[in-house]
Design a protein around this motif. Structure first.
Motif, PDB file in Angstrom:
ATOM      1  N   VAL A  55       6.127 -51.461   8.756  1.00 40.12           N
ATOM      2  CA  VAL A  55       6.788 -51.705  10.030  1.00 40.12           C
ATOM      3  C   VAL A  55       6.012 -51.001  11.133  1.00 40.12           C
ATOM      4  O   VAL A  55       5.732 -49.801  11.033  1.00 40.12           O
ATOM      5  CB  VAL A  55       8.247 -51.192  10.015  1.00 40.12           C
ATOM      6  CG1 VAL A  55       8.934 -51.515  11.335  1.00 40.12           C
ATOM      7  CG2 VAL A  55       9.010 -51.797   8.853  1.00 40.12           C
ATOM      8  N   LEU A  56       5.671 -51.743  12.161  1.00 37.35           N
ATOM      9  CA  LEU A  56       4.984 -51.179  13.321  1.00 37.35           C
ATOM     10  C   LEU A  56       6.013 -50.879  14.395  1.00 37.35           C
ATOM     11  O   LEU A  56       6.850 -51.726  14.724  1.00 37.35           O
ATOM     12  CB  LEU A  56       3.944 -52.172  13.848  1.00 37.35           C
ATOM     13  CG  LEU A  56       2.899 -51.627  14.826  1.00 37.35           C
ATOM     14  CD1 LEU A  56       2.019 -50.595  14.134  1.00 37.35           C
ATOM     15  CD2 LEU A  56       2.052 -52.763  15.386  1.00 37.35           C
ATOM     16  N   TRP A  95      -6.456 -46.156  15.562  1.00 36.86           N
ATOM     17  CA  TRP A  95      -5.900 -45.836  14.261  1.00 36.86           C
ATOM     18  C   TRP A  95      -4.389 -45.690  14.378  1.00 36.86           C
ATOM     19  O   TRP A  95      -3.887 -45.125  15.343  1.00 36.86           O
ATOM     20  CB  TRP A  95      -6.496 -44.541  13.718  1.00 36.86           C
ATOM     21  CG  TRP A  95      -7.882 -44.718  13.165  1.00 36.86           C
ATOM     22  CD1 TRP A  95      -9.060 -44.476  13.799  1.00 36.86           C
ATOM     23  CD2 TRP A  95      -8.207 -45.184  11.850  1.00 36.86           C
ATOM     24  NE1 TRP A  95     -10.117 -44.770  12.959  1.00 36.86           N
ATOM     25  CE2 TRP A  95      -9.623 -45.205  11.761  1.00 36.86           C
ATOM     26  CE3 TRP A  95      -7.454 -45.575  10.747  1.00 36.86           C
ATOM     27  CZ2 TRP A  95     -10.279 -45.610  10.599  1.00 36.86           C
ATOM     28  CZ3 TRP A  95      -8.111 -45.983   9.594  1.00 36.86           C
ATOM     29  CH2 TRP A  95      -9.504 -45.998   9.528  1.00 36.86           C
ATOM     30  N   VAL A  96      -3.670 -46.216  13.401  1.00 35.99           N
ATOM     31  CA  VAL A  96      -2.207 -46.146  13.364  1.00 35.99           C
ATOM     32  C   VAL A  96      -1.789 -45.370  12.122  1.00 35.99           C
ATOM     33  O   VAL A  96      -2.206 -45.693  11.007  1.00 35.99           O
ATOM     34  CB  VAL A  96      -1.580 -47.551  13.334  1.00 35.99           C
ATOM     35  CG1 VAL A  96      -0.048 -47.440  13.269  1.00 35.99           C
ATOM     36  CG2 VAL A  96      -2.011 -48.362  14.543  1.00 35.99           C
ATOM     37  N   TYR A 106       1.547 -41.274   5.174  1.00 33.52           N
ATOM     38  CA  TYR A 106       1.263 -41.905   3.884  1.00 33.52           C
ATOM     39  C   TYR A 106       0.063 -42.844   3.941  1.00 33.52           C
ATOM     40  O   TYR A 106      -0.638 -43.018   2.954  1.00 33.52           O
ATOM     41  CB  TYR A 106       2.497 -42.680   3.431  1.00 33.52           C
ATOM     42  CG  TYR A 106       2.389 -43.272   2.045  1.00 33.52           C
ATOM     43  CD1 TYR A 106       2.717 -42.519   0.929  1.00 33.52           C
ATOM     44  CD2 TYR A 106       1.974 -44.593   1.854  1.00 33.52           C
ATOM     45  CE1 TYR A 106       2.624 -43.050  -0.355  1.00 33.52           C
ATOM     46  CE2 TYR A 106       1.870 -45.132   0.585  1.00 33.52           C
ATOM     47  CZ  TYR A 106       2.196 -44.369  -0.522  1.00 33.52           C
ATOM     48  OH  TYR A 106       2.103 -44.903  -1.774  1.00 33.52           O
ATOM     49  N   TRP A 107      -0.158 -43.457   5.096  1.00 32.44           N
ATOM     50  CA  TRP A 107      -1.198 -44.481   5.186  1.00 32.44           C
ATOM     51  C   TRP A 107      -1.725 -44.525   6.610  1.00 32.44           C
ATOM     52  O   TRP A 107      -1.085 -44.048   7.547  1.00 32.44           O
ATOM     53  CB  TRP A 107      -0.638 -45.849   4.793  1.00 32.44           C
ATOM     54  CG  TRP A 107      -1.668 -46.932   4.656  1.00 32.44           C
ATOM     55  CD1 TRP A 107      -1.841 -48.021   5.468  1.00 32.44           C
ATOM     56  CD2 TRP A 107      -2.670 -47.040   3.640  1.00 32.44           C
ATOM     57  NE1 TRP A 107      -2.881 -48.787   5.018  1.00 32.44           N
ATOM     58  CE2 TRP A 107      -3.413 -48.209   3.890  1.00 32.44           C
ATOM     59  CE3 TRP A 107      -3.030 -46.253   2.540  1.00 32.44           C
ATOM     60  CZ2 TRP A 107      -4.487 -48.613   3.097  1.00 32.44           C
ATOM     61  CZ3 TRP A 107      -4.090 -46.651   1.743  1.00 32.44           C
ATOM     62  CH2 TRP A 107      -4.804 -47.817   2.021  1.00 32.44           C
ATOM     63  N   GLN A 108      -2.921 -45.095   6.778  1.00 34.42           N
ATOM     64  CA  GLN A 108      -3.510 -45.271   8.098  1.00 34.42           C
ATOM     65  C   GLN A 108      -4.277 -46.591   8.133  1.00 34.42           C
ATOM     66  O   GLN A 108      -5.003 -46.921   7.199  1.00 34.42           O
ATOM     67  CB  GLN A 108      -4.437 -44.108   8.490  1.00 34.42           C
ATOM     68  CG  GLN A 108      -5.318 -43.589   7.397  1.00 34.42           C
ATOM     69  CD  GLN A 108      -4.594 -42.659   6.459  1.00 34.42           C
ATOM     70  OE1 GLN A 108      -3.780 -41.854   6.887  1.00 34.42           O
ATOM     71  NE2 GLN A 108      -4.875 -42.764   5.170  1.00 34.42           N
ATOM     72  N   GLY A 127       3.738 -46.226  12.556  1.00 37.35           N
ATOM     73  CA  GLY A 127       4.295 -47.137  11.575  1.00 37.35           C
ATOM     74  C   GLY A 127       5.079 -46.406  10.508  1.00 37.35           C
ATOM     75  O   GLY A 127       4.989 -45.186  10.364  1.00 37.35           O
ATOM     76  N   VAL A 128       5.876 -47.163   9.769  1.00 35.60           N
ATOM     77  CA  VAL A 128       6.536 -46.657   8.569  1.00 35.60           C
ATOM     78  C   VAL A 128       6.218 -47.624   7.437  1.00 35.60           C
ATOM     79  O   VAL A 128       5.995 -48.817   7.667  1.00 35.60           O
ATOM     80  CB  VAL A 128       8.060 -46.503   8.745  1.00 35.60           C
ATOM     81  CG1 VAL A 128       8.376 -45.428   9.763  1.00 35.60           C
ATOM     82  CG2 VAL A 128       8.709 -47.819   9.143  1.00 35.60           C
TER      83      VAL A 128
END
Length: 262
Positions: A102-103, A67-68, A12-14, A113-114
């Motif tokens: 959340v990491l 990048w996460v 969903y995101w980075q 992450g979420v």
């Protein structure tokens, strides 16, 4: 620009965790055409839609810029419990304008992450130049255990062929997982998530990355995804650039179209 509807368990995101948000934001804004705003947390947009973030303040000498990938959920507390139950670790939780982030770390220590977005919207910009076009987990230490960890945590349907795994929904793949545990050059690493961003011309993007102070790590080369190149940005984070076509105006999809149509 089309926005695609994400489903629970999908990317969903980075965020880019970096020692220098100013330098990183400048590099990607010039490379991918992003508009970046903010101070401590800087958000990148393309054609007005949020696409990525930059987090500063890395002060742990054992950590490097990276990048996460964040995965979509509507039950962040349930996912946190699932992470711990399956041998992972919850590292930090933050309430931000995007929602609850959340990491986490998987059983081998790879970071992900979420995110439980604020509000009801669950659309993401994806699938064209300047946006994410693919996400891939490179499994190294405890590879099979970690692949099973993600599949069970997010309830993915996973298919396998020749060491490569695809997470699918209704038969359509939305990310990959690669068992690279036999690679002696990286065997000591924990594993990592890799983000693929779209560009119109990989060769031109590779040259531009070098002009902006980055480095070409591998490629350009052809692949099943199309032409791609792995580059390192000026602070050392790596990202894969994948050549994709820009949609013609008549091909643009509506914001209600699903990410499964990618």
């Amino acid at each position: 620009m089309p926005a695609f509807e994400a489903l629970p368990g999908m990317p969903y995101w980075q965020d880019l965790a970096t020692v220098d948000t100013t330098k990183s934001a400048y590099f990607y804004s010039k490379l991918l055409g992003w508009e970046v705003e903010g101070d401590l947390y800087r958000m990148a947009r393309t054609q007005g839609l949020p696409v990525a973030g930059f987090i500063g303040g890395l002060d742990d000498p054992t950590m490097s810029d990276a990048w996460v990938t964040y995965f979509f959920t509507r039950d962040v507390e349930g996912v946190k419990r699932g992470v711990v139950t399956r041998g992972g670790e919850v590292l930090a939780t933050a309430e931000v304008s995007l929602g609850t982030m959340v990491l986490c770390a998987d059983p081998a220590g790879a970071i992900f992450g979420v995110i439980e977005p604020a509000g009801e919207d669950q659309f993401v910009a994806a699938g064209e130049p300047g946006t994410p076009v693919w996400h891939e987990y490179v499994a190294l230490d405890r590879a099979r255990e970690c692949i099973d960890f993600y599949a069970e945590l997010f309830d993915w349907e996973v298919t396998h062929s020749q060491g490569y795994y695809l997470a699918t929904a209704e038969g359509a793949p939305f990310l990959g997982l690669r068992d690279d545990s036999g690679n002696a050059d990286v065997a000591a690493l924990a594993g990592f998530w890799e983000t693929y961003f779209g560009v119109e011309d990989v060769a031109r993007a590779a040259r531009r990355a070098q002009e902006l102070g980055g480095e070409v790590v591998h490629g350009p080369e052809d692949s099943p995804f199309g032409p791609l190149v792995l580059v390192a940005d000026p602070t050392g984070a790596t990202v894969t650039l994948c050549e994709v076509e820009a949609p013609a105006p008549e091909e643009l999809l509506s914001e209600s179209d699903s990410v499964l149509g990618l």
